[in-house]
Design an enzyme around this catalytic site. Structure first.
Site, PDB file in Angstrom:
ATOM      1  N   VAL A 115     102.430 -22.197  53.802  1.00  0.00           N
ATOM      2  CA  VAL A 115     102.003 -21.137  54.718  1.00  0.00           C
ATOM      3  C   VAL A 115     100.490 -21.099  54.809  1.00  0.00           C
ATOM      4  O   VAL A 115      99.792 -21.064  53.787  1.00  0.00           O
ATOM      5  CB  VAL A 115     102.516 -19.758  54.248  1.00  0.00           C
ATOM      6  CG1 VAL A 115     102.070 -18.660  55.222  1.00  0.00           C
ATOM      7  CG2 VAL A 115     104.039 -19.774  54.105  1.00  0.00           C
ATOM      8  N   CYS A 116      99.967 -21.119  56.020  1.00  0.00           N
ATOM      9  CA  CYS A 116      98.532 -20.987  56.248  1.00  0.00           C
ATOM     10  C   CYS A 116      98.263 -19.565  56.728  1.00  0.00           C
ATOM     11  O   CYS A 116      98.509 -19.232  57.889  1.00  0.00           O
ATOM     12  CB  CYS A 116      98.056 -22.010  57.282  1.00  0.00           C
ATOM     13  SG  CYS A 116      96.275 -21.944  57.608  1.00  0.00           S
TER      14      CYS A 116
END
Length: 254
Positions: A115-116
């Site tokens: 996840v960014c």
């Protein structure tokens, strides 16, 4: 890890108001308590990933009420090393539910550290950054996905096409060339939402619209999902005759 546990307890107390009822958190793995329909759209086991064993973590389930991902449900694991480096270093955020999102990369069965989110990238040594910030960052991703700076190249940059693919990924269908498993199974949270909707329709004696019937009966085992009254109602709905195809042509035309 006292700080991590303290922030987690605070988050649990406040998460309903912080997320407007769209999220809940638990130390228990929410996946382990999900029913069989949920497991089809969630990573089968964290042990299949590169997840470290020396960590302390918890799970958050987010179910957006509106926006592109409305009524889908997604499980995240938030974890910190037990080496005592939290909050100096940010926690690791992993999405365990398959998703079509520019800033969450679950392609090729990647379910760890995938996840960014800005609140992790801009972590401030724990001075002004907390687990509450992580939650807010995740909520923001669902309402404002960033197509201009994708984490994976498999996501289209065309906004209209992107929104179409998001709905296919939630409702179940085929997205060409997404990864080696092209067909998305219906998101478990969306399936739960539909079952609640059809129950409300029947209780109020209202007619289900064609689109809802099409989605409800798209699953090959849909007869196992609903009670007898619901099935009788669905079988008496004329649109069911053209809504039970579960093949590539149906997915493509969805």
């Amino acid at each position: 890890m006292a700080q991590f546990e303290k922030e987690f307890r605070y988050l649990c107390r406040q998460i309903n108001s912080l997320s407007n009822g769209q999220a809940h958190a638990s130390y228990d793995n929410i996946f382990n308590h999900s029913n069989s329909s949920a497991r089809t759209s969630i990573s089968s086991s964290s042990s299949e990933s590169d997840e470290p064993t020396s960590s302390l973590g918890f799970h958050i389930e987010i179910t957006p009420q509106d926006g592109p991902y409305a009524h889908g449900s997604y499980i995240f694991r938030i974890e910190a090393s037990t080496d005592g480096d939290y909050p100096e270093y940010p926690p690791i955020v992993s999405c365990l539910t398959r998703i079509y999102h520019p800033n969450i990369d679950t392609t090729y069965q990647n379910y760890y550290n995938n996840v960014c989110v800005s609140t992790v990238n801009e972590w401030n040594d724990g001075t002004n950054s907390t687990l509450e910030d992580i939650l807010q960052g995740l909520m923001f991703l669902f309402h404002s996905p960033n197509l201009d700076d994708p984490l994976t190249s498999n996501i289209t940059s065309d906004e209209k096409e992107f929104l179409k693919y998001v709905r296919i990924s939630i409702e179940g269908g085929l997205i060409e060339d997404f990864d080696q498993v092209d067909i998305f199974e219906m998101n478990y949270g969306y399936k739960r939402y539909l079952m609640e909707q059809e129950k409300q329709y029947i209780e109020e004696g209202e007619q289900l619209d064609d689109h809802l019937v099409n989605i409800l009966t798209r699953e090959p085992n849909y007869k196992e999902l609903f009670n007898a009254d619901t099935l009788e109602f669905l079988m008496n709905t004329t649109s069911i005759t053209h809504s039970t195809r579960h093949n590539k042509e149906t997915f493509t035309n969805s």
